[in-house]
Design an enzyme around this catalytic site. Structure first.
Site, mmCIF file in Angstrom:
data_model
loop_
_atom_site.group_PDB
_atom_site.id
_atom_site.type_symbol
_atom_site.label_atom_id
_atom_site.label_comp_id
_atom_site.label_asym_id
_atom_site.label_seq_id
_atom_site.Cartn_x
_atom_site.Cartn_y
_atom_site.Cartn_z
ATOM 1 N N LYS A 107 0.859 -1.185 0.000
ATOM 2 C CA LYS A 107 0.000 0.000 0.000
ATOM 3 C C LYS A 107 0.886 1.222 0.000
ATOM 4 O O LYS A 107 2.044 1.159 0.439
ATOM 5 C CB LYS A 107 -0.892 0.021 1.257
ATOM 6 C CG LYS A 107 -2.162 0.821 1.074
ATOM 7 C CD LYS A 107 -3.205 0.017 0.325
ATOM 8 C CE LYS A 107 -4.475 0.797 0.092
ATOM 9 N NZ LYS A 107 -5.532 -0.061 -0.468
HETATM 10 P P1 NAD Z 1 -13.045 7.412 -2.931
HETATM 11 O O1 NAD Z 1 -12.073 8.471 -2.579
HETATM 12 O O2 NAD Z 1 -13.427 7.222 -4.349
HETATM 13 O O3 NAD Z 1 -14.398 7.616 -2.089
HETATM 14 C C1 NAD Z 1 -14.422 7.744 -0.697
HETATM 15 C C2 NAD Z 1 -15.827 8.199 -0.294
HETATM 16 O O4 NAD Z 1 -15.906 8.230 1.130
HETATM 17 C C3 NAD Z 1 -16.186 9.589 -0.772
HETATM 18 O O5 NAD Z 1 -17.553 9.617 -1.139
HETATM 19 C C4 NAD Z 1 -15.983 10.454 0.481
HETATM 20 O O6 NAD Z 1 -16.766 11.632 0.461
HETATM 21 C C5 NAD Z 1 -16.425 9.488 1.536
HETATM 22 N N1 NAD Z 1 -15.891 9.783 2.871
HETATM 23 C C6 NAD Z 1 -14.651 10.202 3.191
HETATM 24 N N2 NAD Z 1 -14.557 10.385 4.521
HETATM 25 C C7 NAD Z 1 -15.759 10.046 5.034
HETATM 26 C C8 NAD Z 1 -16.280 10.025 6.342
HETATM 27 N N3 NAD Z 1 -15.540 10.406 7.400
HETATM 28 N N4 NAD Z 1 -17.564 9.619 6.505
HETATM 29 C C9 NAD Z 1 -18.303 9.252 5.445
HETATM 30 N N5 NAD Z 1 -17.864 9.268 4.188
HETATM 31 C C10 NAD Z 1 -16.609 9.658 3.986
HETATM 32 O O7 NAD Z 1 -12.446 6.051 -2.316
HETATM 33 P P2 NAD Z 1 -12.774 4.555 -2.752
HETATM 34 O O8 NAD Z 1 -11.748 4.140 -3.734
HETATM 35 O O9 NAD Z 1 -14.214 4.433 -3.047
HETATM 36 O O10 NAD Z 1 -12.431 3.774 -1.397
HETATM 37 C C11 NAD Z 1 -13.374 3.666 -0.338
HETATM 38 C C12 NAD Z 1 -12.944 2.526 0.586
HETATM 39 O O11 NAD Z 1 -12.874 1.312 -0.175
HETATM 40 C C13 NAD Z 1 -11.570 2.665 1.215
HETATM 41 O O12 NAD Z 1 -11.584 2.055 2.485
HETATM 42 C C14 NAD Z 1 -10.665 1.889 0.280
HETATM 43 O O13 NAD Z 1 -9.470 1.458 0.903
HETATM 44 C C15 NAD Z 1 -11.582 0.739 -0.056
HETATM 45 N N6 NAD Z 1 -11.240 0.022 -1.288
HETATM 46 C C16 NAD Z 1 -11.151 0.677 -2.483
HETATM 47 C C17 NAD Z 1 -10.864 -0.044 -3.634
HETATM 48 C C18 NAD Z 1 -10.826 0.595 -4.999
HETATM 49 O O14 NAD Z 1 -10.695 -0.140 -5.988
HETATM 50 N N7 NAD Z 1 -10.961 1.894 -5.132
HETATM 51 C C19 NAD Z 1 -10.633 -1.421 -3.550
HETATM 52 C C20 NAD Z 1 -10.750 -2.062 -2.326
HETATM 53 C C21 NAD Z 1 -11.060 -1.318 -1.200
#
Ligand code: NAD
Length: 418
Positions: A107
């Site tokens: 990461k």
């Molecule tokens: P992103 O940046 O696209 O979206 C994050 C979302 O969370 C946004 O809508 C933001 O406004 C919201 N957010 C941020 N802080 C917040 C809070 N305190 N309370 C409520 N909402 C909040 O990120 P993403 O890629 O969608 O990732 C989201 C989660 O999924 C993370 O934990 C990430 O590690 C995990 N994840 C992502 C992927 C991927 O392919 N992008 C894969 C596996 C896991």
């Protein structure tokens, strides 16, 4: 290592310790797997638009590479720190092993608020970060991907920076790229689609009809928005969604396609759009629903709010959304948990497809991607459910134990060098 002593790293290690004890893991391996294999902290000086230079801190952590190159996203968020990145790297190791991908976990991240940077500043920050972590990354060494606060454009800049250093185009150095430079069809929506595939399996297991299923999603970024859209397309009623500023609730189901269009146009915050009533993030987690999908940041479900959850299934789109204490409460309430390393593995699975396509210079159809993703995810779900049943343990422990066991086998077969 004092810099690792953060709540998220403690959570990852506590989960690992629980699973390791249940499986009676070799004590030497246990000590090694609690720590990263390699970690790097970098300073990233960036010329800002007003002429001054600001220095950001970035990280890249490789947790394990016994089964192949390490793999893991890059996060841009003000709270990024070494402990969080190391925890996320460890979870990636178990996630890749559980899905049988030939990868270890990694990461990266930069402590920055990306939305406060101009496009030029974001590009300069990304290129300098990529140059600083250049010694660690490569298609056969460590392959970054998007995570919170990063996207396909950021991956394109990393791919270009790496390619400029070696003198030729290296698409396989990152995944989650734009299609024009070797990205894969279906990668952007892959994590959300994967969350839906395993949720549908859980509904089937629990004998719940999709037409009577209600869904609440916390986080409306990459993972949350695609999960909401595909659950809606699958026939479920998505009754609430939120972003960092709060969310919207509609008991009759939100019109997700129109909501998404309006949200992406920008201009108005999510909770000001005319699709439902306002809810706070805390209220959303406590809504009565069939499926609750935390898809924002870690440690959202805590000892404080876990007893108020009113969902039947908790599908962890985010990494580490449930603290150890909350996990205990959730289990006692009889909520069916699809743990993060299983629920959100769709992203790394299609990243793997992208990496394979880049290596072969041969690209697949969207239907190939979806079918293979569904195949891997439903079979990982089935194996985890069966393992949980046979060991009389939780889905989380079953998923962790399966992943850890594969990594342990790789270490034992390879032996200790020198
Ligand atoms: P992103 O940046 O696209 O979206 C994050 C979302 O969370 C946004 O809508 C933001 O406004 C919201 N957010 C941020 N802080 C917040 C809070 N305190 N309370 C409520 N909402 C909040 O990120 P993403 O890629 O969608 O990732 C989201 C989660 O999924 C993370 O934990 C990430 O590690 C995990 N994840 C992502 C992927 C991927 O392919 N992008 C894969 C596996 C896991």
């Amino acid at each position: 290592m004092p810099e690792l002593d953060t709540p998220t790293f403690r959570l990852a290690v506590a989960q690992f310790d629980q699973a390791a004890s249940l499986m009676d893991l070799d004590s030497n391996l246990r000590e090694r797997l609690k720590l990263p294999q390699r970690s790097l902290t970098v300073s990233i000086p960036v010329r800002m638009d007003d002429g001054h230079v600001e220095v950001f801190t970035g990280y890249r952590v490789q947790h394990d590479s016994s089964r192949g190159p390490s793999k893991g996203g890059i996060r841009y968020h003000p709270d990024v720190n070494m402990g969080e990145v190391a925890a996320l790297a460890m979870w990636m190791t178990w996630k890749c092993a559980l899905a049988d991908l030939p990868y270890g976990g990694a990461k990266g991240g930069v402590a920055v608020a990306p939305k406060q940077l101009s496009r030029g500043e974001l590009q300069r920050l990304t290129r300098r970060y990529a140059a600083e972590i250049f010694p660690l990354i490569g298609p056969d060494k460590d392959v970054p991907a998007p995570d919170v606060g990063t996207d396909a454009q950021v991956m394109a800049w990393i791919m270009d920076t790496y390619s400029q250093q070696v003198g030729f185009a290296v698409p396989g150095v990152v995944t989650g790229k734009p299609l024009s430079i070797g990205g894969s069809l279906g990668r952007e929506e892959a994590t959300g689609r994967g969350v839906v595939y395993v949720t549908l399996e859980a509904l089937r297991h629990l004998n719940i009809d999709i037409r009577s299923t209600t869904v609440a999603v916390q986080g409306f970024g990459n993972v949350g928005s695609h999960t909401a859209r595909i659950m809606h397309e699958s026939g479920a009623r998505v009754i609430a969604v939120s972003d960092v500023n709060g969310g919207l609730y509609n008991a009759n189901g939100l019109d997700i396609p129109s909501l998404l269009t309006r949200y992406r146009e920008g201009g108005q915050p999510l909770n000001a759009l005319p699709f439902g009533e306002k809810v706070t993030n805390d209220e959303l987690l406590k809504l009565e629903c069939t499926v609750l999908v935390p898809a924002a940041l870690s440690e959202q479900i805590t000892a404080r709010n876990a007893s108020h959850l009113r969902c039947r299934i908790l599908a962890e789109g985010a990494n580490g959304p449930t603290t150890l204490e909350a996990d205990q409460i959730v289990q006692e309430k009889g909520i069916f948990v699809i743990p993060d390393i299983l629920a959100n593995s769709g992203g790394v699975i299609v990243s793997y497809f992208e990496w394979v396509q880049d290596a072969q210079r041969f690209f697949w159809k969207a239907s190939d991607i979806q079918n293979r993703l569904q195949d891997i995810m439903t079979s990982a779900f089935g194996r985890t459910l069966e393992f949980a049943g046979s060991k009389r343990t939780t889905m989380r422990m079953a998923a962790l134990m399966s992943g850890i066991d594969k990594v342990a086998q790789a270490h034992l077969h390879r032996g200790l060098y020198p």
